[in-house]
Design a protein around this motif. Structure first.
Motif, mmCIF file in Angstrom:
data_model
loop_
_atom_site.group_PDB
_atom_site.id
_atom_site.type_symbol
_atom_site.label_atom_id
_atom_site.label_comp_id
_atom_site.label_asym_id
_atom_site.label_seq_id
_atom_site.Cartn_x
_atom_site.Cartn_y
_atom_site.Cartn_z
ATOM 1 N N ARG A 90 9.459 -21.192 57.612
ATOM 2 C CA ARG A 90 9.753 -20.065 56.716
ATOM 3 C C ARG A 90 10.788 -20.460 55.675
ATOM 4 O O ARG A 90 10.609 -20.210 54.482
ATOM 5 N N ILE A 91 11.863 -21.067 56.133
ATOM 6 C CA ILE A 91 12.950 -21.435 55.216
ATOM 7 C C ILE A 91 12.454 -22.433 54.181
ATOM 8 O O ILE A 91 12.748 -22.310 52.988
ATOM 9 N N GLN A 92 11.678 -23.405 54.630
ATOM 10 C CA GLN A 92 11.136 -24.402 53.702
ATOM 11 C C GLN A 92 10.256 -23.733 52.642
ATOM 12 O O GLN A 92 10.376 -24.019 51.445
ATOM 13 N N LEU A 93 9.382 -22.824 53.069
ATOM 14 C CA LEU A 93 8.495 -22.144 52.133
ATOM 15 C C LEU A 93 9.279 -21.216 51.199
ATOM 16 O O LEU A 93 9.058 -21.198 49.988
ATOM 17 N N LEU A 94 10.216 -20.466 51.746
ATOM 18 C CA LEU A 94 11.014 -19.567 50.911
ATOM 19 C C LEU A 94 11.845 -20.348 49.896
ATOM 20 O O LEU A 94 11.973 -19.927 48.739
ATOM 21 N N ASN A 95 12.401 -21.473 50.306
ATOM 22 C CA ASN A 95 13.160 -22.304 49.361
ATOM 23 C C ASN A 95 12.262 -22.853 48.261
ATOM 24 O O ASN A 95 12.686 -22.974 47.108
ATOM 25 N N TYR A 96 11.027 -23.181 48.597
ATOM 26 C CA TYR A 96 10.058 -23.635 47.600
ATOM 27 C C TYR A 96 9.874 -22.557 46.530
ATOM 28 O O TYR A 96 9.870 -22.845 45.328
ATOM 29 N N PHE A 97 9.731 -21.311 46.965
ATOM 30 C CA PHE A 97 9.586 -20.216 46.009
ATOM 31 C C PHE A 97 10.862 -20.009 45.199
ATOM 32 O O PHE A 97 10.804 -19.815 43.983
ATOM 33 N N LYS A 98 11.999 -20.056 45.871
ATOM 34 C CA LYS A 98 13.274 -19.894 45.159
ATOM 35 C C LYS A 98 13.438 -20.986 44.100
ATOM 36 O O LYS A 98 13.859 -20.703 42.972
ATOM 37 N N ASP A 99 13.096 -22.218 44.459
ATOM 38 C CA ASP A 99 13.200 -23.337 43.519
ATOM 39 C C ASP A 99 12.281 -23.149 42.307
ATOM 40 O O ASP A 99 12.494 -23.761 41.267
ATOM 41 N N ASN A 100 11.246 -22.327 42.464
ATOM 42 C CA ASN A 100 10.317 -22.050 41.371
ATOM 43 C C ASN A 100 10.575 -20.698 40.711
ATOM 44 O O ASN A 100 9.695 -20.155 40.041
ATOM 45 N N GLY A 101 11.783 -20.168 40.908
ATOM 46 C CA GLY A 101 12.213 -18.980 40.176
ATOM 47 C C GLY A 101 11.860 -17.633 40.772
ATOM 48 O O GLY A 101 12.067 -16.607 40.130
ATOM 49 N N PHE A 102 11.340 -17.606 41.979
ATOM 50 C CA PHE A 102 10.982 -16.338 42.606
ATOM 51 C C PHE A 102 12.165 -15.742 43.355
ATOM 52 O O PHE A 102 12.959 -16.475 43.968
ATOM 53 N N ALA A 103 12.262 -14.419 43.347
ATOM 54 C CA ALA A 103 13.128 -13.703 44.274
ATOM 55 C C ALA A 103 12.317 -13.547 45.559
ATOM 56 O O ALA A 103 11.091 -13.380 45.514
ATOM 57 N N THR A 104 12.977 -13.630 46.710
ATOM 58 C CA THR A 104 12.254 -13.656 47.982
ATOM 59 C C THR A 104 12.554 -12.426 48.828
ATOM 60 O O THR A 104 13.696 -11.983 48.929
ATOM 61 N N ILE A 105 11.490 -11.905 49.413
ATOM 62 C CA ILE A 105 11.590 -10.773 50.331
ATOM 63 C C ILE A 105 10.839 -11.150 51.601
ATOM 64 O O ILE A 105 9.694 -11.600 51.548
ATOM 65 N N LEU A 106 11.491 -10.954 52.726
ATOM 66 C CA LEU A 106 10.897 -11.226 54.033
ATOM 67 C C LEU A 106 10.698 -9.890 54.733
ATOM 68 O O LEU A 106 11.620 -9.062 54.787
#
Length: 182
Positions: A90-106
């Motif tokens: 989860r953390i790896q995937l969420l960080n991937y999104f964050k690195d690409n400019g997304f705000a993340t919601i779990l």
């Protein structure tokens, strides 16, 4: 416009797919990416390419291709619908999104086991998504036996927990208030 990725976490029959469909219907400019769709497609047309054991690398590669396309070729909010029960994954995937400019919601579906057991007993869902299980009861038993670390607030920009059906619209409303602000 700020883009969001909304990731669901939970055991089988906890309501992740239903939630994703309802959210998608209410969140403009969004798309659901559900690994069950990829699993069903692969099992129907490319079963011989499936690994016999270990991680389902073909399904993950297909999902990654769809995610990458949606990220680069659209301006959609992404609703990622699968169990995501591994904290590191989860953390790896969420960080991937964050690195690409997304705000993340779990969104964590913490539904009591007895309710899940009842849902699995009467399910009409197709088992065509399975690679190494015969029934949803088997999947649920396997998930219940796993060591599982509940999602923490440090994993995403926002964390919501759904414990019963009454929480669903409240969480959707909260997400809409964040993601539809221009």
């Amino acid at each position: 416009m700020k883009r969001f990725v909304i990731m669901t976490v939970g055991k089988t029959h906890s309501g992740k797919s239903t939630f994703a469909k309802v959210l998608n219907g209410q969140l403009p400019n969004s798309v659901v990416i559900d690994q069950d769709y990829q699993a069903e497609f692969i099992n129907r047309y490319y079963r011989s390419l499936q690994p016999d054991s270990g991680p389902n690398t073909l399904k993950h590669a297909m999902s990654q291709t769809i995610v990458d396309y949606a990220m680069k070729e659209t301006d959609f909010h992404l609703i990622i619908c699968n169990s995501n029960r591994s904290r590191n994954g989860r953390i790896q995937l969420l960080n991937y999104f964050k690195d690409n400019g997304f705000a993340t919601i779990l969104v964590y579906f913490n539904i009591p086991f007895d309710i899940l057991k009842d849902r699995v007993a009467v399910t009409k869902r197709s088992t065509s998504i399975f690679r190494s299980a015969a029934t949803f009861d088997e999947v649920l038993a396997r998930q219940e036996a796993e060591v599982h670390v509940e999602p923490g607030e440090e994993e995403a920009d926002l964390l919501f927990t759904i414990k019963n059906e009454g929480d669903i619209q409240t969480v959707i409303s909260s997400i809409l208030s964040k993601a539809t602000v221009r």
